[in-house]
Design an enzyme around this catalytic site. Sequence first.
Site, PDB file in Angstrom:
ATOM      1  N   ASP A 120      27.583 -21.052  -0.100  1.00  0.00           N
ATOM      2  CA  ASP A 120      28.696 -21.825  -0.645  1.00  0.00           C
ATOM      3  C   ASP A 120      28.218 -23.231  -1.006  1.00  0.00           C
ATOM      4  O   ASP A 120      27.192 -23.712  -0.537  1.00  0.00           O
ATOM      5  CB  ASP A 120      29.810 -21.893   0.400  1.00  0.00           C
ATOM      6  CG  ASP A 120      31.188 -22.004  -0.216  1.00  0.00           C
ATOM      7  OD1 ASP A 120      31.285 -22.403  -1.387  1.00  0.00           O
ATOM      8  OD2 ASP A 120      32.170 -21.680   0.473  1.00  0.00           O
ATOM      9  N   GLU A 142      26.092 -26.302  -5.531  1.00  0.00           N
ATOM     10  CA  GLU A 142      25.937 -27.082  -6.776  1.00  0.00           C
ATOM     11  C   GLU A 142      24.836 -28.149  -6.690  1.00  0.00           C
ATOM     12  O   GLU A 142      24.143 -28.311  -7.701  1.00  0.00           O
ATOM     13  CB  GLU A 142      27.279 -27.732  -7.152  1.00  0.00           C
ATOM     14  CG  GLU A 142      28.353 -26.769  -7.552  1.00  0.00           C
ATOM     15  CD  GLU A 142      28.967 -26.045  -6.359  1.00  0.00           C
ATOM     16  OE1 GLU A 142      29.457 -24.926  -6.537  1.00  0.00           O
ATOM     17  OE2 GLU A 142      28.955 -26.601  -5.247  1.00  0.00           O
ATOM     18  N   ASP A 172      36.285 -21.497  -6.559  1.00  0.00           N
ATOM     19  CA  ASP A 172      37.629 -21.637  -5.996  1.00  0.00           C
ATOM     20  C   ASP A 172      38.684 -21.642  -7.097  1.00  0.00           C
ATOM     21  O   ASP A 172      39.335 -22.657  -7.383  1.00  0.00           O
ATOM     22  CB  ASP A 172      37.709 -22.914  -5.157  1.00  0.00           C
ATOM     23  CG  ASP A 172      36.799 -22.845  -3.947  1.00  0.00           C
ATOM     24  OD1 ASP A 172      36.421 -21.734  -3.545  1.00  0.00           O
ATOM     25  OD2 ASP A 172      36.445 -23.910  -3.404  1.00  0.00           O
TER      26      ASP A 172
END
Length: 954
Positions: free
Chosen positions: A561, A564, A637
């Site tokens: 998760d 980025e 998300d």
Amino acid sequence: MQNLKFALSGIMLFALVHNGNAQVNKSNFIKTQSGVKVSFKGSESAIDQDVYLDVITDKIIRVTALPYGDPFPSQASLVVVDSLQRQLKSFHVQPTDSTINLTTSDLIAKVSLVSGKVEFFDLSGKRIFSESKRNADAFIPDSYNGDPFYRLNQDFIVDTAEGIFGLGQHQNAIMNYNRGKQVTLLQYNTEIGIPFLVSTNNYGLLWHNYSITKAGDTRAFLPLNAFKLTSKEGEQGWLTATYVNKHKDDEVFLSRPESIIEYSYLTDQHKFPKDVKLVDSKVIYEGRISSPYSGKHVLHFKYSGYMKVWIDGQLVADRWRQSWNAGTFEIEQQFKRDEDHDIRIEWLPDGGESYFTLNWQSPIPTQRKNVFSFNSEAGDAIDYYFVHGQSMDEVVSGYRHVSGKAPIMPLWSFGYWQSRERYKTQAEIESVATEFRNRKIPIDNIVQDWSYWSEHDWGSQQFDKARFPDPAGMIKRLHDQNYKLMISAWPKINEQSTVYKQFSDNKWIYTRNIYDGRKDWIGKGYTSTFYDPFNKGARDGFWQLLDKNLFQIGVDAWWMDASEPDIHSNIDLNERKSVFQPNIGSSVRYYNAFPLQNAKGIYEGQRETDPNKRVFILTRSYFAGQQRYAAAAWSGDIASRWHDMKDQIAAGINFSMSGTPYWTMDAGGFLVENRFHKPNPADQEEWREMNARWYQYGTFLPIFRAHGQFPFREPFNIAPEDHPAYKSMVYYINLRYKLLAYNYSIAAKTFFEDYSMIRGLAMDFPKDQKGFNINDQYLWGPSLLISPVTEMGATSRVIHLPEGRDWYNFYTGKMSRGGQDITAEAAYERMPVFVKAGSILPVGRTIQFTTEQKQDLINLYVYDGADGEFTLYEDEGINYNYEKGQYSRIDMTYDNSTKTLLLADRAGSFAGMLKDRKFNIIFVDPAHGAGIDIQAKKSKMISYSGKTIQVKLK
């Protein structure tokens, strides 16, 4: 690069420039071991530059252009595989009066001696693709943190009729990027930037650059006040912004002029009215806009909360996004010059921190209608790989030749996955696992989301013993019930965690966030940062944590998760760059490559630790080449809303067409509106219907996974057993397992033939131009046309049946002609699925998990109307023995003229292989409809023991 001088190297070449005016064009060329270098210095028609053509294969040529005299970039590539093999027989370099021509057995690359631009042609002389002439904006010197580089720009000439796809995953519902669109290649929650595109003209381009890049129509966006604005009261120069009490529409907090709407980041919050609480407000923008241009305008919105937009009284957008996770959308409008248009925007901020930006793109000037550009923030050179092929699949194969093959994911990963945000205790996850087995709902993987660690210990990769007292025992019990466990492993480390000192002392972390004191949102809030995967020591140290605390107790897969990296969702890009500082260079240069290096460390770590267990990584961000690290992406998300479900379709197709085949999304959406937490009857039914439709769509993706915030996402927590939503969800989970042989076979094709499982219509039907722009249908493998239902209450939908084949209803076997749009039935419990004529479709029995039983009986549906082929692939499913040739293939062909099915000799073998099986052959033609929901009136059972069988079907 070692240069070998060509017979004419060093001789100055002269050319006559167009328009009849003679002038000297000073250039020279040198043939190299793998191509040619052409130099320009002091030319009146070209900037000073060196242009290199580097032949990789007969169909792949690397182009590198840089200012004259600069050294050729020497850094090892993060994207290009270390083992890249040059597969060419020979190439020839030939000068002409106006060009230097490099010819392989497949194509011709020409460097213009007038302009320096590079063009590609097939051997017949037909132009495939071309650069525009490089000008002064091609190389603009810049630097960051002591790292010198250029800001880069390259325009290319494209055919306005071709389709252009790929470029990663974006939430703009755009399928074909050759429509005057701008896409930003940037890693951000819900956005994935991959600098590779593929064209229906059978070429691809890998833009070899790691920095934030704009692609397509790269002209700067215009602010709102580039329109002529008129307020609600008739005043010139602004719109009227009215802040009203959202609980009492007649109570106005404030009304003021606004001519620029730019509230993008935390640093913009001070621009809102100081005495107004946005969380209590509804903001209404009203007035008129007019443009100084005629043509297609694109309005770009970034927003959080609820957003409705009306233009000329027509509702053109109705959106929602949770306050901390701003989203984007676009509105296309045809405006005429100086024509007024009423605009009304209603915005409910829905939180303390609120984000809203509105800007726009003007119509494309005529001279740029066939231009497609790449504009990057940092690099040493314009650098790209041109890939040619006879099909889009061959182009994707060329991309993977350069950047790495996609391994076959483990067999269990093609089952159903259950997740939620989150299982808070060991008891919760085990009780859910037991409930699935008791209800006989098939499932293979259960997922542990974040915060299984002690509150302060983010980054330790250790379970909180208070809530998970026996994680090793828990995992063993899950394994005993034939579950796999995937776990969330963030690259984030709290300053208060038990591992922070180790990572800090070794300089394995980014320290700026610690010095800035920026806190996360867990408990009291903790200062935190991210480890540096560009540092090999840090990658090894991170894997050792995962290995010691999770892999050694049985964890099967990794959920990476915030890769980025998500330092903070809403700080601006400059702040993110100041925090993210890789040890190999500046953040500006390497901004997009963090997820690639993060996956590299985990993949290489696990393969070294246990070479016999297949790696599986699910990651929120992704970059070119990441497919070689057994990485799948999910779309981040997204919101639990119908519009978000529809947006995922084009997002997933273009991600797949970026050469990166494994993709999924949170079936059901992640972010949930408050109205679904304690729903009234109408909202309850919408929730159930939306989840049923999302499960239907998720069935036909590389990974079928339900996940999201509360309400809980298990089928039995969404609806009772007698509800159509529950029945539909369970039906499609069972269908997923029936299609296991089909799905696993196309996964093998993805490895061995560089195939793409999710396929835009253009991949198989490049002559059907209507399909280029269809953003809500795709092909799943070679046979199935998938058309998700994305509107509440719909019981039918219009679908396009591509021209060139006839199509059979998957459920009933009814045939429809290709090359038309039809209104297909879409009952609550069924999503339209059609099967291409000529398909050979294996369908197995219902099983509870992927390894419950060997597929000794397969229904083999054969669809009349065209020749067909399919290869049934099998291996051990859990290890890498397939890389050593330990697998089996059964090639199947259908001859439409003789109505004959041929099952060839089985090729290959592996440990535990099923040697004998039965095929129940079901022939489907217009006169004999048969489908998954309609039992065939006639079929033919055959026994197969590995030797060729021919079966006459009619």
